[in-house]
Motif scaffolding. Structure first.
Motif, PDB file in Angstrom:
ATOM      1  N   GLY A   1      34.994  21.947  23.167  1.00 19.49           N
ATOM      2  CA  GLY A   1      36.289  22.396  23.583  1.00 19.49           C
ATOM      3  C   GLY A   1      36.228  23.778  24.176  1.00 19.49           C
ATOM      4  O   GLY A   1      35.227  24.463  24.100  1.00 19.49           O
ATOM      5  N   SER A   2      37.306  24.179  24.748  1.00 22.10           N
ATOM      6  CA  SER A   2      37.365  25.474  25.413  1.00 22.10           C
ATOM      7  C   SER A   2      38.507  26.310  24.861  1.00 22.10           C
ATOM      8  O   SER A   2      39.568  25.794  24.552  1.00 22.10           O
ATOM      9  N   ASP A   3      38.251  27.583  24.736  1.00 22.43           N
ATOM     10  CA  ASP A   3      39.288  28.562  24.458  1.00 22.43           C
ATOM     11  C   ASP A   3      39.450  29.359  25.736  1.00 22.43           C
ATOM     12  O   ASP A   3      38.477  29.868  26.291  1.00 22.43           O
ATOM     13  N   TYR A   4      40.657  29.460  26.226  1.00 18.80           N
ATOM     14  CA  TYR A   4      40.897  30.161  27.471  1.00 18.80           C
ATOM     15  C   TYR A   4      41.322  31.590  27.187  1.00 18.80           C
ATOM     16  O   TYR A   4      42.064  31.839  26.252  1.00 18.80           O
ATOM     17  N   ILE A   5      40.826  32.508  28.004  1.00 24.35           N
ATOM     18  CA  ILE A   5      41.252  33.885  27.854  1.00 24.35           C
ATOM     19  C   ILE A   5      42.331  34.171  28.882  1.00 24.35           C
ATOM     20  O   ILE A   5      42.335  33.590  29.970  1.00 24.35           O
ATOM     21  N   SER A   6      43.249  35.043  28.518  1.00 24.00           N
ATOM     22  CA  SER A   6      44.363  35.348  29.407  1.00 24.00           C
ATOM     23  C   SER A   6      43.910  36.225  30.568  1.00 24.00           C
ATOM     24  O   SER A   6      42.831  36.812  30.547  1.00 24.00           O
ATOM     25  N   LYS A   7      44.773  36.329  31.561  1.00 21.42           N
ATOM     26  CA  LYS A   7      44.475  37.168  32.713  1.00 21.42           C
ATOM     27  C   LYS A   7      44.280  38.622  32.273  1.00 21.42           C
ATOM     28  O   LYS A   7      43.387  39.306  32.754  1.00 21.42           O
ATOM     29  N   ASP A   8      45.102  39.087  31.338  1.00 18.44           N
ATOM     30  CA  ASP A   8      44.969  40.465  30.859  1.00 18.44           C
ATOM     31  C   ASP A   8      43.641  40.680  30.142  1.00 18.44           C
ATOM     32  O   ASP A   8      42.992  41.710  30.329  1.00 18.44           O
ATOM     33  N   GLU A   9      43.222  39.697  29.323  1.00 18.87           N
ATOM     34  CA  GLU A   9      41.919  39.811  28.659  1.00 18.87           C
ATOM     35  C   GLU A   9      40.787  39.829  29.682  1.00 18.87           C
ATOM     36  O   GLU A   9      39.824  40.573  29.547  1.00 18.87           O
ATOM     37  N   LEU A  10      40.921  39.019  30.717  1.00 18.88           N
ATOM     38  CA  LEU A  10      39.896  38.954  31.752  1.00 18.88           C
ATOM     39  C   LEU A  10      39.798  40.274  32.505  1.00 18.88           C
ATOM     40  O   LEU A  10      38.707  40.745  32.810  1.00 18.88           O
ATOM     41  N   LYS A  11      40.955  40.890  32.775  1.00 13.23           N
ATOM     42  CA  LYS A  11      40.954  42.177  33.470  1.00 13.23           C
ATOM     43  C   LYS A  11      40.252  43.258  32.650  1.00 13.23           C
ATOM     44  O   LYS A  11      39.690  44.185  33.206  1.00 13.23           O
ATOM     45  N   GLN A  12      40.307  43.131  31.320  1.00 14.92           N
ATOM     46  CA  GLN A  12      39.656  44.116  30.455  1.00 14.92           C
ATOM     47  C   GLN A  12      38.137  44.007  30.536  1.00 14.92           C
ATOM     48  O   GLN A  12      37.441  44.947  30.209  1.00 14.92           O
ATOM     49  N   GLY A  13      37.653  42.876  30.908  1.00 20.19           N
ATOM     50  CA  GLY A  13      36.212  42.720  31.054  1.00 20.19           C
ATOM     51  C   GLY A  13      35.795  41.281  30.917  1.00 20.19           C
ATOM     52  O   GLY A  13      35.918  40.694  29.851  1.00 20.19           O
ATOM     53  N   ALA A  14      35.312  40.714  32.004  1.00 19.14           N
ATOM     54  CA  ALA A  14      34.885  39.318  31.994  1.00 19.14           C
ATOM     55  C   ALA A  14      33.564  39.149  31.272  1.00 19.14           C
ATOM     56  O   ALA A  14      33.240  38.074  30.806  1.00 19.14           O
ATOM     57  N   PHE A  15      32.793  40.227  31.180  1.00 19.59           N
ATOM     58  CA  PHE A  15      31.497  40.139  30.529  1.00 19.59           C
ATOM     59  C   PHE A  15      31.630  40.708  29.128  1.00 19.59           C
ATOM     60  O   PHE A  15      32.110  41.817  28.941  1.00 19.59           O
ATOM     61  N   ARG A  16      31.230  39.953  28.166  1.00 24.73           N
ATOM     62  CA  ARG A  16      31.392  40.359  26.779  1.00 24.73           C
ATOM     63  C   ARG A  16      30.039  40.473  26.100  1.00 24.73           C
ATOM     64  O   ARG A  16      29.152  39.655  26.324  1.00 24.73           O
ATOM     65  N   GLU A  17      29.915  41.473  25.269  1.00 19.97           N
ATOM     66  CA  GLU A  17      28.682  41.655  24.503  1.00 19.97           C
ATOM     67  C   GLU A  17      28.506  40.517  23.506  1.00 19.97           C
ATOM     68  O   GLU A  17      27.415  40.028  23.284  1.00 19.97           O
ATOM     69  N   VAL A  18      29.617  40.101  22.901  1.00 20.66           N
ATOM     70  CA  VAL A  18      29.569  39.056  21.881  1.00 20.66           C
ATOM     71  C   VAL A  18      30.571  37.969  22.239  1.00 20.66           C
ATOM     72  O   VAL A  18      31.714  38.242  22.572  1.00 20.66           O
ATOM     73  N   GLN A  50      26.477  28.567  18.883  1.00 18.31           N
ATOM     74  CA  GLN A  50      26.500  29.415  20.065  1.00 18.31           C
ATOM     75  C   GLN A  50      27.803  29.198  20.822  1.00 18.31           C
ATOM     76  O   GLN A  50      28.440  28.151  20.690  1.00 18.31           O
ATOM     77  N   ALA A  51      28.141  30.169  21.617  1.00 10.99           N
ATOM     78  CA  ALA A  51      29.284  30.059  22.520  1.00 10.99           C
ATOM     79  C   ALA A  51      28.930  30.815  23.789  1.00 10.99           C
ATOM     80  O   ALA A  51      28.026  31.649  23.795  1.00 10.99           O
ATOM     81  N   CYS A  52      29.616  30.496  24.859  1.00  9.99           N
ATOM     82  CA  CYS A  52      29.365  31.191  26.121  1.00  9.99           C
ATOM     83  C   CYS A  52      30.647  31.230  26.937  1.00  9.99           C
ATOM     84  O   CYS A  52      31.598  30.512  26.662  1.00  9.99           O
ATOM     85  N   MET A  53      30.630  32.077  27.941  1.00 11.79           N
ATOM     86  CA  MET A  53      31.739  32.151  28.880  1.00 11.79           C
ATOM     87  C   MET A  53      31.419  31.217  30.046  1.00 11.79           C
ATOM     88  O   MET A  53      30.310  31.250  30.578  1.00 11.79           O
ATOM     89  N   ARG A  54      32.378  30.384  30.390  1.00 11.32           N
ATOM     90  CA  ARG A  54      32.203  29.511  31.548  1.00 11.32           C
ATOM     91  C   ARG A  54      33.323  29.796  32.530  1.00 11.32           C
ATOM     92  O   ARG A  54      34.471  29.952  32.130  1.00 11.32           O
ATOM     93  N   PRO A  55      33.016  29.820  33.814  1.00 11.99           N
ATOM     94  CA  PRO A  55      34.062  30.101  34.800  1.00 11.99           C
ATOM     95  C   PRO A  55      34.991  28.908  34.967  1.00 11.99           C
ATOM     96  O   PRO A  55      34.549  27.788  35.183  1.00 11.99           O
ATOM     97  N   CYS A  56      36.268  29.163  34.824  1.00 17.59           N
ATOM     98  CA  CYS A  56      37.245  28.096  34.997  1.00 17.59           C
ATOM     99  C   CYS A  56      38.552  28.691  35.500  1.00 17.59           C
ATOM    100  O   CYS A  56      39.223  29.409  34.768  1.00 17.59           O
ATOM    101  N   PRO A  57      38.913  28.432  36.753  1.00 16.42           N
ATOM    102  CA  PRO A  57      40.190  28.921  37.276  1.00 16.42           C
ATOM    103  C   PRO A  57      41.374  28.355  36.492  1.00 16.42           C
ATOM    104  O   PRO A  57      41.240  27.349  35.777  1.00 16.42           O
ATOM    105  N   PRO A  58      42.536  28.967  36.632  1.00 12.97           N
ATOM    106  CA  PRO A  58      43.719  28.537  35.861  1.00 12.97           C
ATOM    107  C   PRO A  58      44.099  27.071  36.028  1.00 12.97           C
ATOM    108  O   PRO A  58      44.630  26.459  35.108  1.00 12.97           O
ATOM    109  N   ASP A  59      43.819  26.483  37.193  1.00 15.58           N
ATOM    110  CA  ASP A  59      44.158  25.078  37.412  1.00 15.58           C
ATOM    111  C   ASP A  59      42.977  24.146  37.134  1.00 15.58           C
ATOM    112  O   ASP A  59      43.050  22.955  37.382  1.00 15.58           O
ATOM    113  N   ALA A  60      41.879  24.701  36.615  1.00 18.08           N
ATOM    114  CA  ALA A  60      40.668  23.947  36.262  1.00 18.08           C
ATOM    115  C   ALA A  60      39.972  23.319  37.471  1.00 18.08           C
ATOM    116  O   ALA A  60      39.155  22.428  37.316  1.00 18.08           O
ATOM    117  N   MET A  61      40.309  23.776  38.669  1.00 16.48           N
ATOM    118  CA  MET A  61      39.632  23.290  39.874  1.00 16.48           C
ATOM    119  C   MET A  61      38.794  24.433  40.439  1.00 16.48           C
ATOM    120  O   MET A  61      39.198  25.597  40.382  1.00 16.48           O
TER     121      MET A  61
END
Length: 137
Positions: A1-18, A50-61
């Motif tokens: 499954g996926s947990d989506y991060i908000s636009k504001d969270e993404l603006k704070q930094g798309a790359f996360r240490e953890v 494990q978990a990772c960040m995967r790129p997924c636009p808001p409309d999933a396309m």
């Protein structure tokens, strides 16, 4: 499954240490694997999560096409978990776009990189994704 991060969270930094795994999702996956495999159901255990960040636009396309305002620049990204599976088809379509000026195999207009940009109205002339494309005579 996926947990989506908000636009504001993404603006704070798309790359996360953890990037930690969601315990509820790990538990659900474990239970599912245990029900599918008699061996894992009896003796299997996780040695790590494990978990990772995967790129997924808001409309999933994905984003596929020319990058507005940058002549000769194209993007083919944001395929989420399907990137590897779709790579051959997307590569072919992007090659058509770059070499021939248009994608012939698939209509990629729904994937246009500027689909989330604000529409600009007003002023003279026609607009396409906020860019003037000519006078209306």
């Amino acid at each position: 499954g996926s947990d989506y991060i908000s636009k504001d969270e993404l603006k704070q930094g798309a790359f996360r240490e953890v990037c930690t795994a969601n315990d509820a999702r790990v538990s659900a996956a474990t239970q599912s694997f245990q029900s599918m495999s008699s061996i894992y159901g009896k003796v299997g255990e996780l040695d790590r999560t494990q978990a990772c960040m995967r790129p997924c636009p808001p409309d999933a396309m994905p984003y596929m096409g020319p990058i507005p305002s940058f002549e000769g620049a194209y993007i083919n990204a944001g395929h989420n978990c399907w990137g590897i599976a779709w790579a051959p088809a997307c590569g072919k379509v992007m090659a058509e776009l770059v070499l021939d000026g248009q994608a012939k195999s698939v209509n990629i207009e729904p994937f246009h990189p500027a689909r989330f940009t604000e529409r600009v109205s007003g002023g003279r002339g026609r607009k396409r994704r906020g860019t003037n494309v000519g006078e209306q005579w």
